[in-house]
Design a protein around this motif. Structure first.
Motif: not given
Length: 245
Positions: A1-18
């Motif tokens: 069974m596919k997990s449901k999304k929590i529609k008002n909480i998200s994660v954003d990712c800042v990916v730093f690279g040198y």
């Protein structure tokens, strides 16, 4: 069974690279593009951070790791959760509203921001399905949502953290020169560092291990190579600055 999304909480990712060749600290961004279905008018054309809504059976760290894995194919990288962004107007820009309506997101979403440290050459952009692209942290393109603010907050946190923890070695090759370390600090901090003073301090750190090797394939005199020993560092670490600059 596919997990449901929590529609008002998200994660954003800042990916730093040198980028060791250009000596620049970069951020990995993805293209956000949307055309009108009726007129082919371009409604949205900019860049954003990688982010996902959280599934009900996931932790925040799980979601951040999933986002990184899908973007880069990599896992087990240095990551830090640094701030939550929940302003009521963070998604109210006209373009953002168009995008949200198309994607079915919640207009009142709180996002938990992470940043990751990665070597730019570790990511294969030619086969990236998200049209990901590296941008210098000081020369960002037009960004959607409040992602410019998120990136700048992550950058400020990185500046502080790199002086108290040895996280910069996540951005360097396994074997490096003293100049490589200095160039990276200068890129992150945006300052000029006295070369002789920096070299003297760094080579006396017991966790900076000199190798019986020198650079190869360089036109000038090859420099001594070193490596960072996390084992040594962990044994002697006492919340002091890694390097006094």
């Amino acid at each position: 069974m596919k997990s449901k999304k929590i529609k008002n909480i998200s994660v954003d990712c800042v990916v730093f690279g040198y980028n060791t060749i250009e000596k620049s600290l970069n951020v990995l961004l993805i293209k956000r593009y949307l055309e009108s279905e009726t007129t082919s008018e371009i409604l949205v054309d900019d860049y954003v951070l990688t982010g996902y809504h959280i599934n009900e059976d996931e932790t925040l760290d799980d979601t951040a790791s999933r986002a990184l894995k899908e973007l880069t194919g990599l896992s087990s990288l240095y990551k830090k959760q640094f701030k939550a962004f929940g302003s009521p107007d963070r998604l109210l820009n006209d373009k953002d509203q168009i995008w949200i309506k198309n994607e079915g997101f919640n207009t009142r979403t709180v996002t938990i921001a992470y940043y990751f440290l990665i070597k730019t050459e570790a990511v294969n952009l030619h086969e990236n399905k998200y049209n990901a692209k590296w941008f210098p942290v000081n020369d960002l393109p037009e960004l959607g949502f409040d992602h410019e603010a998120i990136i700048l907050e992550a950058y400020e946190d990185l500046k502080i953290k790199c002086l108290s923890e040895p996280i910069i070695f996540e951005l360097l090759p396994h074997k490096f020169t003293i100049n490589d370390v200095q160039d990276l600090y200068q890129s992150i901090l945006g300052i000029e560092i006295d070369n002789r003073n920096f070299r003297r301090k760094l080579i006396h750190k017991k966790y900076i291990i000199p190798l019986d090797e020198k650079q190869v394939g360089v036109s000038k005199k090859p420099a001594q190579l070193y490596m960072f020993s996390k084992d040594v560092y962990d044994k002697m670490f006492e919340k002091n600055y890694l390097i006094s600059i």
